[in-house]
Structure formats: structure tokens, C-alpha cells
Design an enzyme around this catalytic site. Sequence first.
Site, PDB file in Angstrom:
ATOM      1  N   TYR A 502     -32.756  49.886  30.865  1.00  0.00           N
ATOM      2  CA  TYR A 502     -33.606  51.069  31.063  1.00  0.00           C
ATOM      3  C   TYR A 502     -35.036  50.748  30.655  1.00  0.00           C
ATOM      4  O   TYR A 502     -35.921  50.661  31.464  1.00  0.00           O
ATOM      5  CB  TYR A 502     -33.052  52.260  30.282  1.00  0.00           C
ATOM      6  CG  TYR A 502     -33.784  53.541  30.566  1.00  0.00           C
ATOM      7  CD1 TYR A 502     -33.509  54.269  31.723  1.00  0.00           C
ATOM      8  CD2 TYR A 502     -34.752  54.024  29.707  1.00  0.00           C
ATOM      9  CE1 TYR A 502     -34.188  55.446  32.007  1.00  0.00           C
ATOM     10  CE2 TYR A 502     -35.430  55.202  29.976  1.00  0.00           C
ATOM     11  CZ  TYR A 502     -35.148  55.912  31.125  1.00  0.00           C
ATOM     12  OH  TYR A 502     -35.832  57.067  31.398  1.00  0.00           O
ATOM     13  N   SER A 582     -33.453  55.558  37.482  1.00  0.00           N
ATOM     14  CA  SER A 582     -34.655  56.308  37.129  1.00  0.00           C
ATOM     15  C   SER A 582     -35.733  55.334  36.686  1.00  0.00           C
ATOM     16  O   SER A 582     -36.158  54.499  37.468  1.00  0.00           O
ATOM     17  CB  SER A 582     -34.320  57.340  36.053  1.00  0.00           C
ATOM     18  OG  SER A 582     -35.293  58.319  35.962  1.00  0.00           O
ATOM     19  N   ASP A 665     -33.111  65.421  44.636  1.00  0.00           N
ATOM     20  CA  ASP A 665     -33.632  64.929  43.354  1.00  0.00           C
ATOM     21  C   ASP A 665     -35.062  65.433  43.194  1.00  0.00           C
ATOM     22  O   ASP A 665     -35.969  64.983  43.882  1.00  0.00           O
ATOM     23  CB  ASP A 665     -33.601  63.395  43.324  1.00  0.00           C
ATOM     24  CG  ASP A 665     -33.973  62.832  41.954  1.00  0.00           C
ATOM     25  OD1 ASP A 665     -34.435  63.613  41.095  1.00  0.00           O
ATOM     26  OD2 ASP A 665     -33.806  61.616  41.747  1.00  0.00           O
ATOM     27  N   HIS A 700     -30.792  64.230  40.441  1.00  0.00           N
ATOM     28  CA  HIS A 700     -31.127  63.020  39.695  1.00  0.00           C
ATOM     29  C   HIS A 700     -29.921  62.420  38.974  1.00  0.00           C
ATOM     30  O   HIS A 700     -30.007  61.333  38.425  1.00  0.00           O
ATOM     31  CB  HIS A 700     -32.227  63.346  38.689  1.00  0.00           C
ATOM     32  CG  HIS A 700     -32.942  62.149  38.152  1.00  0.00           C
ATOM     33  ND1 HIS A 700     -33.642  61.271  38.960  1.00  0.00           N
ATOM     34  CD2 HIS A 700     -33.078  61.665  36.890  1.00  0.00           C
ATOM     35  CE1 HIS A 700     -34.177  60.313  38.217  1.00  0.00           C
ATOM     36  NE2 HIS A 700     -33.837  60.528  36.961  1.00  0.00           N
TER      37      HIS A 700
END
Length: 741
Positions: A502, A582, A665, A700
Site C-alpha cells: 500500500y 487504491s 466508485d 471502492h
Amino acid sequence: MILRPTALAGAVSALVLAAPAFAQSVTGHHPTGEHMSTTAVDPAKPAYPNTERGDTVETLFGEAIADPYRWLENDVRSDPKVAEWVTDQNNVTEGYLATLPGREWFKQRIAELMDYERFGIPVKKGTRYFYTGNSGLQNQSPLYVQEGLEGARRILIDPNTWAEDGATALSDWAPSPQGKYLLYSVQDGGTDWRIFRVLDVTTGQETGDEIRWAKFTGLAWVGEEGFLYSRFPEPEQGKDFQALNYNQAIYYHKLGAPQSDDQLVFSTPDHREYGHGMSVSDDGRWGFVTSTIGTDARNEVQVIDLSQREKLGWASRPLVTGFDNAWFPVETIGTTAWFMTNARAPRYRIVKVDLAAEKPEWTTVVPERPEPINGASIVGDKLIVTYLKDATSQAEVFALDGKPQRKIALDGLGTAAGFNGRPGDPETFYSFSSFNRPSTIYRLDLASGQSTPFATPKLTFDPARYTVEQVFYPSKDGTKIPMFIAKRKDLKGPAPTLLYGYGGFDVSLTPGFSATRMAWMEAGGAFALANIRGGGEYGKEWHDAGRLANKQNVFDDFAAAGEWLKTNGVTTAKGLAIEGGSNGGLLVGAVVNQRPDLVDAAHAAVGVMDMLRFDRWTAGRYWVDDYGKPSVEADFKVLRKYSPYHNIRSGVDYPAVLVTTADTDDRVVPGHSFKYAAALQAADAGDKPHLIRVETRAGHGSGKPTDKAIEEGADVLTFLGKWTGLKLPPPPGDAEPIMGE
């Protein structure tokens, strides 16, 4: 329990994603059958749809920036041309995936691993306990209530009855202080927008109250008569999934009144960019307004004496001014309030203040230490503090004056969550999970310090047959980065490996269970999670080292993880798959561009791919704290260097890439993924497939129904398995295994 870093109402912005392929789930038997060699069909490179190339070019700080696929930014729900493009792309992707072996095996195994009864952490209000539960494969988890610890549970809300496609979810919920009412929010089709409703807990009947245009909000009751919430102005018709979110304000809703009568509690019309959230102390006396300006852990705090509301209304006074540090309210007793802060403590400390003092003075209760504080709560007469030790959970009990009392024993490398409660309570509940262990719920008796299971999943696999280890590897600049590796104990030698990351927004990645990860490991793959810089695993310094001008460290850390896995024999020479969602989708896109030689297959989920225009939609403007401002030349130059959409290289052999997003999203608008996929397909980037899969009514990630999560997880693992050489066990009743390649 106050959790760092997204407990503020601006949790809006953290871009946290539980990647769709890793939906939380559980259990199943260990596969039998040997990995025997067969010949697999090698599908040809798919014929991509013809994507119109526009002539948009903008000159930014002296550089001509081409944006040929800008038309794909339009909302798929209202632009027929974009909708047609999505349909064509999905048809190609579905056609390709249908040629790959193992798809049904993954679909079946993920479903089997998710098919177990599981429960959420109980919340006690009055004499009632509230918690979610799922029988196994329910698309959405119902909410249960029971009277006392020994009472029979009953379903209070079943969101599975709300929509035929299962895509309308129960989101946040909060019982009133005495448990008389339940305030809950509805999430439709994965959007960040919420609809609030109220239920009478005794009768199970709706009260008729309804709130709309709420987003990025906490739920805070004021007695049993009403509640506080945050909302934005109603967007222009048709712009609700793309328009920038400004002018968030806090309102009070009295039960039985229409929303049009709600009272404005706090707003900053002169600073439309501020976000505002509200919390109320357990005794109902104090309200705290927390104001943020971005994704950084820094905020202002206003306090409202709710006991003086008849006399003073919603008058607030500043408690913390200046957006310099984070200040998270923990709880109050009388006029003493406890807070968690990183002021003069980058890894956080617990402080207290007398709210009645004319000039508030802060006193340290629990000082900073090398392990960052991850959360704090007051339950009974105890202060419970959770820490991160190399990205795994630790928990300790302190007296209210900060004197250490005991450590809470946790079982190995994993994640503990919960520890909620209120002053005077004799108990608290928490969960513990790891890569090879689904979440178990425990009840902690504060007097004895003893933890006993409250809800234990019935496993159909043996966690002891899997190993979870942690290693530390050097990044490009020599910084030591922690990484978890999980796999079957009987797995000998290198294996196809799925590496996840991430790296942003102060978000810490910790061990957790996922049916999809387990299916990958059952099939003979290894799973790795790298705690790269940009997260919050080691406090503010770790975050700062991976944002703004330091963002390249994030990509270097992730690439170094892949190199370590190959060099040290965890994965094979051609067996490295990378995945992120993301902000992690941005990570995957950037690393594929920079190190196509290292990566063999990639999955970029709901990624931020256009770094020069991300701040133009919905919550994107908040993200400048981590990314910088495209309108500022110094920031533009950094963003331009790594923006996935703008740095695709023709003439280079790229790995196989699967991009996933959803048409609804409104966190990271799907135009990011549309443009990136179109540019990748148009480039001379080798013979491996570069596909996009667009889900409908999924948003999302949160609220995604179980059946959609299973389908997507199977598609992703089938694609990654094909291009990393994963060999699958045979389907039930078959004699021969399936080969990935």
C-alpha cells in the site's frame, strides 16, 4: 476505542482499501492431490477494443502533456460512449479469462473458505449487546441484538432483503446510549454516500427518520432524543459521483423531525475545504468537533458543553488550534478528558486535560515509546492502549493515571482490534486474526484480566499447516523494511508468490485472514505483505519518508521486496505477482512502469493512475497531503515522474496486467483506471495481456456482496496464477491437476 490514523471524520481521505481480491473470509480443507505436470493451453494475446484517441494536449509548467483518453473520465452511468467502451472491455476480459484453466477451482475454493459462521465485535449499550453476524455466504452481514450475555440473539436488520443483487449494504451503525434506538447507514452500490435511518430496537420498527447526503461521518448520539452527523450540500443533479466535496458541516437531528429542520451545529463557510466530524463523551456532557484539512494526522478541536445546550445552544470553544498535530479524543470522566496525540511525540502519547480550566494544560499520562500507539480507550476504570510492534498488535492495560498494570496476551503475529467500552463497564471485547487464522472474538474481564472466547469460527483447515514469518530486507537506500511471508509448511522450494503493498496515508498494514489469500496458498503459492514506507507502521517518520517528494521511496521499497523474494528463493525466477488497491493501485502502476523486468504479473485495483488530475474529483482534493498539488510546479515535477498513466513506455516488454475498478466508485473515480488501461493497451508493451475488469454497483470496495467478491477473487487469482506458473490441485473427482502455465 480511538484508532489512528483515520478516526477523524476526515477518514474520508485515507484511501484505505481492503482489496476486492482479499475480502475478509475463512476456512476450508487442505487440498489433496499432487502437483503433476500437464500441458496447458497458452491463450493468445487478446484483441483489444478500438479505443478512440483524442487530441487533448495541455502545457503545464513548460511541458506539453498529452491526455488522449480524457473522454474516459466521463461518468459511465451518463455517457453512452464510455458505457459502450466498458462493455466492450469487459467482453474481451471475460472472453480471455474463460480460456484459462483453474477459474472454477478458485471460485469453488474461495466460496468454501468463506462458508463459515462469523461474528463482529459486540457493542454494549444499556443491557443490550449489538453485533453483526454472517452464516457464511450471505451477501451482506445482518445485525443482531441480544439481552445480556446469556440472552438469545435476534436479527435486528437484515440487509440481504434490501436489493436483489445484494449490493445494498449496512454500513456504520450506533445504538443510542441506553440501547433504545439504533442509528444505521445504508450504502447502495458501493458509493461513499450514506442514507441514515433509525430503528426502535424493542419493536424492530423504523421511526421514519431519514438523512441524506452524508459522507465521511461519524455517528454521535445526544441522549436518546437525537444525534449528530456530518454532511455535504446536495450536489448538482448527475454530479454526485464526480463532483468535488466541499463545505462539510455538522448537523443535529432530533428524532421525529424532518431533515429540513436539522440544526446547524458547526461549519466553516470561509474555509470550504475543511472537513468536520463530531464525537460525544460517554456521559453525554461533552461534544468534540474535530476539523481536518487533508489526509495528514493534524487537526483542530472545538469543545461543546452539551449540559449548557438550553442556555448556550451549540456554542463551541477552541481546545486545540492550528493544524500542526493530531489530537484524537479518547474519553472524558467528569471534566477530565483523555486524548491521543502526536504533538512532540511522533509515535503518539496519551495526555489529559481539565476541560473546566480557564487555560487548559496538557499532562502526559502514557508517554511515547518506540512502538507507535495505535489506539486507546477507557473501559471500566482502566485505560487500554494498543501498540504496533513491527506491524503486529500489542495491547496493555493502564490505570487512568498511566501506571502500567498488565499486558494482554495475544496469540502470535497478528492483529487485535476492538477494546471498546465505557467507563464503569466490567468487560470489553476484541478480535484477533492472522494470515492463517480467521477472526476470533474474545471477552476480556477487566477485574481478573482473563480473556475468554465469545465467538470462535469452526475451522475446516488446520492453521498449524501454514507458516507465518516476518523478515526484514534492505531497500535501495539501505532502510530495513519488514515483510510478512505466509505459505504452506509442506511447500518446498520456490513458489509463485503474490506480493501485496500500500505505502501511503499513514495506513499500517497488519496480518489478517482472507479466503482469497488462503485459496492462493492452498494452491501452492506464497503470499507476502511488505510494510513499505508511507504507512504508519513506525509513526510519523515512516509516513513522511514515503510521501510528497519522498514518494519514490515507496516504489523502491516495493521493488526491493520483489528482488528479495526472488534472490532468497521464496518465489521463482518468473513467478512474482504484485497487487495493490487504491493508493496501492498507484503503487502497482508505478512499479510496473519502472521495473517491468522484475514483475511477472500485476493486479492494480481501483488505482489512482492520473497524478496530474487526481484532485479534480470527489475526495481527491484531500490527498494533496500525501501526493502534493499538481498546480504547484515543484509538486508537479515529482508527480509527473511517476504518474502511471503518463509513464507507460512503448518498446518495453511489460508483464501481464489486470486492472480492476467499478462503475460506482466515487472515492477513486473509475476514469483513472479507464485511461490507464487504454494507454497500456495502445502502447507497444509486449505480447502479454493488459486487461481491465469493470464491476457494476460495487464502488471502492466496502459493501461489496459476497458473490461479487468470490467472482472477482477467482478471476484475479486465475489471471495471476496463469502468468506466474501456479499449478493447481485437481478439481474434486478429477485425476489430473490443472496447470497455471
